[in-house]
Design an enzyme around this catalytic site. Structure first.
Site, mmCIF file in Angstrom:
data_model
loop_
_atom_site.group_PDB
_atom_site.id
_atom_site.type_symbol
_atom_site.label_atom_id
_atom_site.label_comp_id
_atom_site.label_asym_id
_atom_site.label_seq_id
_atom_site.Cartn_x
_atom_site.Cartn_y
_atom_site.Cartn_z
ATOM 1 N N LYS A 193 53.060 5.714 82.044
ATOM 2 C CA LYS A 193 52.904 6.527 80.832
ATOM 3 C C LYS A 193 53.063 5.624 79.618
ATOM 4 O O LYS A 193 54.083 4.931 79.473
ATOM 5 C CB LYS A 193 53.964 7.628 80.852
ATOM 6 C CG LYS A 193 53.669 8.815 79.980
ATOM 7 C CD LYS A 193 54.693 9.906 80.259
ATOM 8 C CE LYS A 193 54.516 11.113 79.392
ATOM 9 N NZ LYS A 193 55.646 12.052 79.544
HETATM 10 O O1 G3P Z 1 56.854 15.015 78.563
HETATM 11 C C1 G3P Z 1 56.180 15.196 77.367
HETATM 12 C C2 G3P Z 1 56.244 16.585 76.783
HETATM 13 O O2 G3P Z 1 55.909 17.521 77.762
HETATM 14 C C3 G3P Z 1 57.506 16.892 76.023
HETATM 15 O O3 G3P Z 1 57.668 18.251 75.790
HETATM 16 O O4 G3P Z 1 59.158 20.129 75.249
HETATM 17 O O5 G3P Z 1 59.851 17.821 74.580
HETATM 18 O O6 G3P Z 1 57.982 18.973 73.406
HETATM 19 P P1 G3P Z 1 58.719 18.809 74.691
#
Ligand code: G3P
Length: 223
Positions: free
Chosen positions: A87
């Site tokens: 990633k």
């Molecule tokens: O892993 C990346 C993404 O899904 C993060 O989500 O909930 O931290 O905005 P969030």
């Protein structure tokens, strides 16, 4: 639609895997920190533990930000297990690194995508996945789902094989909307995935079926 779980919590990953619907896992440095996983060796061991639970596609995020360092770190992560997807953040050196990883057959997930232009660049570099962050766009009053729609249109226009991995999913409605728009993958918390199960008419209907069955069985037993 592929379902990834967005967590570094091993119990939740196991629960989703046991459900039989899990296609992969996404993690990020914040999710690792949330589980208290710190230090290079602990992080590596944790990725190995995740890979031991699931069948494939475990996104492991680099914390480097220069081309040479991203390559070094990404190659080391990819060497941990064939299930690892490297990633990489959407920055200039990240795009260059994605091009390099693609040439070496290493799968990549370009993360922190907030515009269609960023997704287009990542696709041109050969990213396996792009991760547009829906919830975080919604959080600032922007329309996250419009971004999914735009990326779908652009990728279809040119036949880019890069998969749209809808990330920053907040709940079951996000998953349904992404499925309607043709996102290839969604990654979300276990709560969002399990939220798809729920409907009050299902619960009421099942309670009625079971009660009717019991009544009929009792009546039959009485003769
Ligand atoms: O892993 C990346 C993404 O899904 C993060 O989500 O909930 O931290 O905005 P969030």
């Amino acid at each position: 639609m592929k379902f990834f779980i967005d967590t570094a919590n091993l119990d939740q990953i196991k629960e989703a895997q046991d459900l039989g619907i899990l296609d992969g896992v996404t993690t990020n440095p914040s999710l690792m920190a949330k589980e208290g996983i710190t230090g290079e060796q602990n992080v590596i061991n944790h990725y190995k533990a995740i890979c031991a639970i699931v069948d494939d596609k475990v996104s492991a995020e680099v914390i480097s930000t220069t081309y040479e360092e991203i390559i070094k770190e990404g190659e080391a992560l990819a060497a941990l297990d064939a299930k690892i997807v490297v990633k990489v953040p959407m920055i200039k050196d990240g795009v260059k690194a994605i091009k390099y990883f693609t040439s070496k057959g290493i799968r990549t997930n370009c993360t922190l995508i907030f515009s269609a232009g960023q997704a287009l660049l990542a696709a041109k570099a050969g990213a396996t996945y792009v991760s547009p962050f829906l919830g975080r766009l919604d959080d600032i009053g922007s329309e996250g789902l419009t971004l999914i729609e735009d990326i779908r249109l652009i990728f279809d226009n040119y036949g880019y094989p890069t998969e749209i991995l809808a990330a920053s999913i907040r709940g079951p409605l996000h998953i349904i909307s992404c499925a309607k728009l043709g996102a290839d993958v969604m990654t979300g918390p276990l709560s969002a995935i399990l939220g798809l199960l729920k409907h009050p008419l299902t619960d009421n209907g099942l309670a009625t079926f079971l009660a009717d069955h019991k009544k009929a069985a009792e009546a039959a037993a009485k003769g």
